[in-house]
Design a protein around this motif. Structure first.
Motif, short mmCIF file in Angstrom:
data_model
loop_
_atom_site.label_atom_id
_atom_site.label_comp_id
_atom_site.label_asym_id
_atom_site.label_seq_id
_atom_site.Cartn_x
_atom_site.Cartn_y
_atom_site.Cartn_z
N ALA A 1 7.33 -8.33 -3.23
CA ALA A 1 8.13 -8.66 -2.03
C ALA A 1 7.44 -8.26 -0.74
O ALA A 1 7.69 -8.85 0.31
N CYS A 2 6.57 -7.26 -0.79
CA CYS A 2 6.00 -6.72 0.45
C CYS A 2 5.06 -7.73 1.11
O CYS A 2 4.07 -8.14 0.51
N PRO A 3 5.32 -8.08 2.37
CA PRO A 3 4.44 -9.05 3.04
C PRO A 3 3.15 -8.42 3.56
O PRO A 3 2.28 -9.12 4.06
N MET A 4 3.04 -7.08 3.47
CA MET A 4 1.89 -6.39 4.06
C MET A 4 0.98 -5.77 3.00
O MET A 4 0.04 -5.04 3.34
N GLY A 5 1.27 -6.00 1.73
CA GLY A 5 0.41 -5.44 0.69
C GLY A 5 0.53 -3.93 0.53
O GLY A 5 -0.39 -3.28 0.01
N VAL A 6 1.64 -3.37 0.96
CA VAL A 6 1.86 -1.93 0.82
C VAL A 6 2.35 -1.64 -0.61
O VAL A 6 2.88 -2.53 -1.28
N GLU A 7 2.17 -0.40 -1.07
CA GLU A 7 2.72 0.00 -2.37
C GLU A 7 3.82 1.03 -2.14
O GLU A 7 3.60 2.25 -2.30
N PRO A 8 5.01 0.58 -1.75
CA PRO A 8 6.07 1.53 -1.41
C PRO A 8 6.55 2.34 -2.61
O PRO A 8 7.02 3.46 -2.45
N ASN A 9 6.41 1.76 -3.81
CA ASN A 9 6.80 2.51 -5.02
C ASN A 9 5.98 3.79 -5.14
O ASN A 9 6.50 4.87 -5.40
N ALA B 1 0.31 0.26 7.29
CA ALA B 1 0.49 -1.19 7.47
C ALA B 1 1.96 -1.58 7.40
O ALA B 1 2.33 -2.70 7.77
N CYS B 2 2.80 -0.67 6.95
CA CYS B 2 4.22 -1.01 6.74
C CYS B 2 4.90 -1.38 8.05
O CYS B 2 4.82 -0.66 9.03
N ILE B 3 5.58 -2.52 8.07
CA ILE B 3 6.31 -2.96 9.27
C ILE B 3 7.81 -2.63 9.16
O ILE B 3 8.61 -3.08 9.97
N GLU B 4 8.18 -1.89 8.13
CA GLU B 4 9.55 -1.40 7.94
C GLU B 4 10.57 -2.53 7.87
O GLU B 4 11.66 -2.45 8.42
N CYS B 5 10.18 -3.62 7.19
CA CYS B 5 11.04 -4.81 7.13
C CYS B 5 12.17 -4.67 6.12
O CYS B 5 13.17 -5.38 6.18
N GLY B 6 12.02 -3.79 5.14
CA GLY B 6 13.09 -3.56 4.16
C GLY B 6 13.06 -4.51 2.97
O GLY B 6 13.94 -4.44 2.10
N SER B 7 12.06 -5.39 2.88
CA SER B 7 12.03 -6.36 1.77
C SER B 7 11.91 -5.64 0.42
O SER B 7 12.53 -6.04 -0.57
N CYS B 8 11.13 -4.56 0.38
CA CYS B 8 10.92 -3.84 -0.87
C CYS B 8 12.24 -3.24 -1.38
O CYS B 8 12.59 -3.38 -2.55
N ALA B 9 12.96 -2.57 -0.48
CA ALA B 9 14.21 -1.93 -0.88
C ALA B 9 15.23 -2.99 -1.31
O ALA B 9 16.03 -2.76 -2.23
N LEU C 1 13.23 2.75 -0.28
CA LEU C 1 11.78 2.70 -0.08
C LEU C 1 11.37 2.75 1.39
O LEU C 1 10.36 3.35 1.74
N VAL C 2 12.16 2.10 2.27
CA VAL C 2 11.78 2.14 3.70
C VAL C 2 11.90 3.56 4.23
O VAL C 2 11.04 4.03 4.97
N GLN C 3 12.95 4.25 3.82
CA GLN C 3 13.12 5.64 4.27
C GLN C 3 11.96 6.49 3.77
O GLN C 3 11.46 7.35 4.48
#
Ligand code: SF4
Ligand code: SF4
Length: 477
Positions: A408-416, A437-445, A454-456
């Protein structure tokens, strides 16, 4: 119609819920009895020349009111009990980065008070009691094409315009491009990809001509001729209204303004994704849009530029969406900046008994608030009153390593991984997972089946890094 464009990596499709308000014309809310205008509604310094107490220069008699706040003294342009008029300058930023502040009503200064803030808890604001007999200010239009670039920038600066899409970067500073920067395209952001929000949609439908004229002003300031307005293809009436306005307005002045439909996919309206969707260019991780020759402005900001330059009207009103199943009557409203949520709720018939959460901004990136005393600011795009059946209250669990967040992440981040490392106390090793690189969009959560915040996690990791950097700077000799 052009094919809808989109960005290649990640993105999600949350329930849009725009049907609640998208066909409701913007209505002008009656004057509230009181408005609270935060001294800082933008990126940069607060209005009123804030200085550390120790550095206080000799009091300038021009600044009559001094309000004290921890560590700083604000010298403002108005005095307690002073009468002010709608549109009058009441907070100046001088030469610092920031934006002027104007009275949003005719009224009397009650003082500078700490007022509930959607993110900061409380923040200092000038509170005005509205004159109930006040008549709306009247503005007449001028021919802006006779103005020089410097005169256009001065009008934008004086009007206190900031990015209305959420970030709040002062617009006059954003358009002050250094001569060595190669600019190619102005992109207007009409994506409005956040669920529920429809205020930009209504601005494009009802004031497409003003958006297009605002774009021509910005193009003149930037010294370029190419502008693309990106609009998600769930707003065909907005696309049509803009095309009509372009055909009527722009051709005679030789600008190339086009509308690019965008596929409905969140976060289509994030600057980096929008630029990639429209131009195919990727903004570098630590770079800015200028690095790829692009500048992005929200459509509401662009209309505010039109109002400032053509009408001479400062930014003191805002078009916002009030939605969700927890409010008596969803609506698109034109409100005075500084109007409290309580006044808005009362105007729209109160909240419903099943109200569970109030979110300022969209549900993906907005902030949940606990007080209705919060006032609308320059950057408030909407307030969502979510009912019990619109929110998920389950507790979060351990990561099940499904990888959905990575897709889901549009920025290639590994929030997990950032979350797991944070929980293990290894926050100082999280940069390797793309934290910056995270834009804090919330897609991952949104897609996480374990409901992990995950955003938090990412925000906390960033915060810890920033704090550690500050501390290590302090220790340097
Ligand atoms: S919040 Fe950050 S990590 Fe999560 S999807 Fe958005 S960019 Fe990626
Ligand atoms: S989506 Fe949630 S559960 Fe799945 S890998 Fe990511 S953090 Fe773990």
């Amino acid at each position: 119609m052009k094919r809808s464009a989109t960005f290649p990596r990640g993105g999600i499709h949350p329930k849009e819920e725009k049907h609640l308000t998208k066909n409701l014309p913007v209505e002008v809310m009656p004057l509230p009895a009181r408005v609270s205008l935060f001294l800082k509604q933008h990126i940069g310094e607060p209005c009123g020349f804030a200085v550390k107490k120790k550095q206080l220069p000799p009091i300038n008699e021009e600044f009559l009111f001094t309000a004290r706040h921890p560590g700083a003294i604000y010298q403002l342009l108005v005095n307690k009990k002073e009468r002010v008029s709608e549109g009058e300058l009441i907070g100046s930023i001088g030469k610092k980065l920031g934006a002027n502040l104007h009275a949003s009503v005719d009224g009397t200064v009650e003082g500078v008070m700490d007022v509930p803030h959607p993110v900061e808890g409380k923040a200092p604001a000038i509170v005005l009691a509205t004159d109930p007999e006040a008549k709306p200010a009247v503005y007449s239009s001028i021919d802006w094409t006779r103005l020089s670039r410097e005169e256009l920038v001065a009008k934008i600066t004086n009007a206190g315009i900031v990015g209305l899409g959420g970030a709040g970067f002062p617009t006059h500073a954003k358009v002050a491009i250094k001569p060595d920067v190669k600019m190619e395209t102005l992109i207007l952001n009409g994506a409005e990809c956040e669920p529920y929000l429809t205020c930009d949609h209504r601005i494009m439908v009802e004031h497409g001509d003003e958006v297009v004229e605002g774009a021509m002003i910005l193009l003149t300031v930037l010294g370029i001729d190419s502008c693309v307005i990106g609009v998600e293809d769930n707003k065909p009436d907005a696309v049509q209204a803009l095309k009509t306005a372009i055909s009527q307005n722009s051709s005679s002045l030789g600008f190339k303004i086009t509308v690019q439909p965008l596929r409905v996919k969140y976060p289509q309206g994030s600057a980096k994704q929008l630029i990639q969707s429209i131009t195919g260019k990727q903004v570098p991780e630590f770079g800015r849009s200028l690095d790829v020759g692009v500048i992005v402005q929200n459509v509401g900001t662009t209309r505010a530029v039109y109002q400032a330059v053509v009408l001479g009207k400062p930014l003191y009103e805002k078009t916002i969406t009030i939605s969700g199943r927890g409010i008596g009557r969803p609506a698109n409203l034109q409100v005075k900046i500084g109007t409290s949520l309580t006044d808005i709720v009362n105007y729209l018939g109160g909240v419903k008994p099943n109200l569970a959460r109030v979110v300022v901004g969209g549900p993906m990136m907005g902030a949940a608030v606990s007080s209705l005393d919060i006032p609308i600011t320059k950057t408030t795009s909407g307030v969502i009153f979510l009912a019990r059946d619109e929110i998920d209250t389950r507790d979060y669990g351990p990561c099940i390593r499904c990888g959905f967040c990575l897709d889901a992440c549009p920025m290639g981040v590994e929030p997990n991984m950032i979350g797991l490392y944070l929980e293990a106390g290894r926050w100082n090793e999280t940069e390797q997972f793309g934290m910056n690189a995270c834009i804090e969009c919330g897609s991952c959560a949104f897609v996480c089946p374990a409901k992990r915040p995950l955003v938090q996690f990412v925000k906390l990791a960033k915060l810890k890094h920033r704090f550690a950097q500050r501390e290590s700077k302090k220790k340097q000799p």
